[in-house]
Design an enzyme around this catalytic site. Structure first.
Site, PDB file in Angstrom:
ATOM      1  N   CYS A  60       3.031  -7.985   3.640  1.00 57.83           N
ATOM      2  CA  CYS A  60       3.712  -8.551   4.348  1.00 57.83           C
ATOM      3  C   CYS A  60       4.599  -7.325   4.089  1.00 57.83           C
ATOM      4  O   CYS A  60       5.023  -6.197   3.594  1.00 57.83           O
ATOM      5  CB  CYS A  60       4.850  -9.639   3.757  1.00 57.83           C
ATOM      6  SG  CYS A  60       4.839 -10.157   2.200  1.00 57.83           S
ATOM      7  N   ALA A  63       6.545  -7.374   0.995  1.00 51.93           N
ATOM      8  CA  ALA A  63       5.906  -6.175  -0.255  1.00 51.93           C
ATOM      9  C   ALA A  63       6.711  -4.820  -0.084  1.00 51.93           C
ATOM     10  O   ALA A  63       6.466  -3.813  -0.867  1.00 51.93           O
ATOM     11  CB  ALA A  63       4.611  -6.283  -0.295  1.00 51.93           C
ATOM     12  N   ARG A  94       2.486  -2.786  -8.912  1.00 53.32           N
ATOM     13  CA  ARG A  94       1.486  -1.206  -8.697  1.00 53.32           C
ATOM     14  C   ARG A  94       1.846  -0.536  -9.918  1.00 53.32           C
ATOM     15  O   ARG A  94       1.163   0.259 -10.115  1.00 53.32           O
ATOM     16  CB  ARG A  94       2.808  -0.734  -7.317  1.00 53.32           C
ATOM     17  CG  ARG A  94       2.691  -0.215  -5.980  1.00 53.32           C
ATOM     18  CD  ARG A  94       3.553  -0.155  -5.241  1.00 53.32           C
ATOM     19  NE  ARG A  94       3.944   0.785  -4.378  1.00 53.32           N
ATOM     20  CZ  ARG A  94       5.063   1.346  -4.992  1.00 53.32           C
ATOM     21  NH1 ARG A  94       5.991   1.163  -5.142  1.00 53.32           N
ATOM     22  NH2 ARG A  94       4.968   2.305  -3.924  1.00 53.32           N
ATOM     23  N   HIS A 196       9.466  -0.887   5.056  1.00 58.92           N
ATOM     24  CA  HIS A 196       9.484   0.322   4.550  1.00 58.92           C
ATOM     25  C   HIS A 196      10.844   0.468   5.898  1.00 58.92           C
ATOM     26  O   HIS A 196      11.966   1.569   4.847  1.00 58.92           O
ATOM     27  CB  HIS A 196       8.210   1.271   4.808  1.00 58.92           C
ATOM     28  CG  HIS A 196       7.342   0.667   3.630  1.00 58.92           C
ATOM     29  ND1 HIS A 196       6.178   1.362   4.489  1.00 58.92           N
ATOM     30  CD2 HIS A 196       7.253   0.284   3.058  1.00 58.92           C
ATOM     31  CE1 HIS A 196       5.444   1.678   3.519  1.00 58.92           C
ATOM     32  NE2 HIS A 196       5.896   0.755   2.635  1.00 58.92           N
TER      33      HIS A 196
END
Ligand code: CFM
Length: 543
Positions: A60, A63, A94, A196
């Site tokens: 999503c 995230a 991660r 991002h």
């Protein structure tokens, strides 16, 4: 003699996969599954909504913003405003590492904490602003951080909490702590890619340019899109240090808020992961005059090429000589490792379905092992990551991307300084030097290989059944299904327990890990449950 077995015809494989879908779905998926031709790259449908129910790999928006871009910075307190699960599952899963150096007031590291407002039903009904304010205050009182970032999860957008107003209010109240917020609700955009972009915008608006410290050094650069998964950034820091190149800021592996604030003091931006950070590279160039180009430190050959390109940019014989010496020394160990391993890996097949850049970058490592990447695709990349930035002007902006703010950036009247004159840029261009470049995955993939965007689980299974690859690369959601099919699966997000894989030493680590995986006999012995136990089937009962 080529050891590569005769491969099935990609067009037939594609047709076979599409055959199972309802007509409407097949029509849509067909555009995201293309047979590559590096000479005449076909368009790939990308960055569009996933078809409900196909079991996507995607994550999503939240995230992409909180987990990916901001997560690796150790001295910002990242508060997730939302239900606890969002914060918990984006907390270090991660394997982004950091090195706080000295412990104490100068060595803050908040990465071992998971900060969340832990929203409850009551907050959803009556609003969560009070709780958020209290959380920011509490974090400030306990840690006195330099910065606090707030991340919106889905319910925050639905109930309308004004996180930006609260951020402004608390920033003013504290006076010595930068507070900023991200409207990165999970449902924004079609994938984590939207996150991002939102992260890039806010970091640019609220952080970059606030400092004025330039580190010592003749050759000062930033590394964009390197997140220190499995220690990759540590390895690249070591390498650049050996070359005498000063790394100012990394976005955002092993980074600090201070480094972000001083990012505009460098003379060059190099971009590793184009998808997640190209916006910052462009905006810094426009506002401050720092050029950027794409590099790739995955693969020994690519690492050498990237170092040479950096040296050529700074254009100093002393640097060039030192870089060549480092490459020669590091390459000796790589060659020795490859010599032993390559005969055991040559001719084997690999498939890579991951993220927005690694499905491309890691093909270089497989090439060095003599392996062939027969099928690859990204989860959430855009057409430019497949076909190259030359297609940017032809990408249609749809409603989903229009939702994400595009910042209008102009040259800063006081701070803009072109790092290279127009003449110097032209000279470099004449030498074949490309700036603001990314040629994408497909130019480097063989003709006839399959490129699939946002692959579905069904498509993945069909590919494995058809090609029987020696290794399949994806993430944790795919891992155990693939392994039950008798194929080793390498996680390219977290690297499983391995890494670093960047640079020369990283290449050696990767060769060794892949050798172990593709040559382990155990995979042939796997008997998945569905071979012995009858599958449960059902039919709809008529009314
Ligand atoms: Fe860039 Fe990444 Fe990737 Fe990415 Fe990611 Fe990642 Fe990735 Mo997982 S920033 S696009 S959103 S290289 S977390 S470090 S591995 S999907 S290919």
């Amino acid at each position: 003699m080529s050891m590569i077995k005769q491969l099935p015809d990609a067009a037939a494989v594609k047709a076979d996969i599409l055959d199972k879908y309802p007509a409407k779905v097949a029509k849509k998926r067909a555009k995201s599954m293309v047979i590559n031709d590096p000479e005449a790259i076909p368009p790939v449908q990308a960055n569009v909504r996933t078809i409900p129910g196909i079991i996507t790999q995607r994550g999503c928006c939240y995230a992409g913003c909180k987990g990916v871009v901001l997560g690796p910075t150790r001295d910002i307190i990242n508060i997730t405003h939302g239900p606890i699960g969002c914060g918990f599952y984006s907390w270090l899963t991660r394997r982004n590492q950091t090195d706080p150096g000295e412990v104490g007031p100068n060595g803050e590291n908040f990465m071992m904490y998971c900060f969340s407002t832990d929203m409850q039903d009551e907050n959803i009904v009556f609003g969560g602003e009070k709780k958020l304010r209290a959380a920011i205050q509490e974090a400030y009182d306990i840690f006195h951080p330099k910065a606090i970032a707030i991340f919106a999860t889905c319910p925050v957008g639905l109930i309308g909490d004004d996180i930006h107003a609260i951020a402004r209010e608390m920033k003013e109240k504290f006076g010595d702590c930068n507070v900023f917020a991200f409207s990165c609700e999970g449902y924004k955009g079609v994938s984590q890619s939207a996150g991002h972009h939102i992260a890039n915008n806010q970091i640019f608006k609220h952080v970059i340019g606030r400092g004025n410290k330039r580190p010592d050094g003749k050759y000062v650069m930033n590394m964009l899109g390197e997140y220190n998964i499995g220690g990759d950034a540590f390895e690249l820091e070591r390498l650049l240090d050996r070359c005498g190149i000063t790394l100012n800021a990394t976005f955002s592996g092993n980074s600090t808020i201070g480094a972000f604030e001083n990012a505009h003091m460098a003379d060059l931006n190099v971009v590793m992961c184009h998808r997640s950070i190209n916006y910052v590279a462009d905006m810094i160039e426009k506002k401050y005059g720092i050029p950027w180009f794409k590099v790739n430190f995955i693969g020994a050959e690519s690492s050498a090429k990237s170092l040479r390109k950096i040296a050529q940019y700074f254009d100093d014989p002393e640097l060039t000589e030192r870089v060549e010496k480092v490459i020669a020394e590091e390459m000796a160990a790589v060659k020795a490792a490859a010599e032993v391993i390559r005969p055991r890996t040559t001719g084997k097949l690999a498939m890579l379905f991951v993220g927005g850049s690694r499905a491309h970058h890691y093909q270089d490592l497989f090439r060095e092992l003599g392996m062939k990447s027969v099928a690859a695709g990204y989860e959430f990349a855009h057409r430019d990551d497949y076909e190259g930035r030359r297609v940017l002007p032809t990408i249609q902006v749809d409603a989903d991307s229009r939702n994400i703010e595009e910042l209008h950036v102009e040259a800063d009247p006081a701070e803009y300084a072109a790092r290279k004159s127009t003449d110097e840029m032209q000279t470099l261009a004449a030498q074949g030097y490309e700036f603001n470049d990314y040629n994408g995955m497909m130019t480097e993939m063989e003709k006839g290989s399959l490129v699939i965007d946002d692959i579905s689980h069904y498509e993945m299974e069909k590919l494995i059944e058809t090609y029987h690859p020696a290794v399949f690369c994806a993430g944790i959601k795919e891992k155990y299904c693939v392994q039950k099919m008798g194929v080793p699966m390498k996680q390219l997000h977290s690297y499983d327990y391995g890494g670093p894989y960047a640079g020369f030493k990283g290449a050696i680590n990767f060769y060794r890990d892949i050798d172990r995986m593709v040559n382990a006999k155990v995979w042939k012995l796997v008997r998945p449950p569905w071979q012995d136990t009858p599958q449960i089937t059902a039919t709809y009962a008529s009314a």
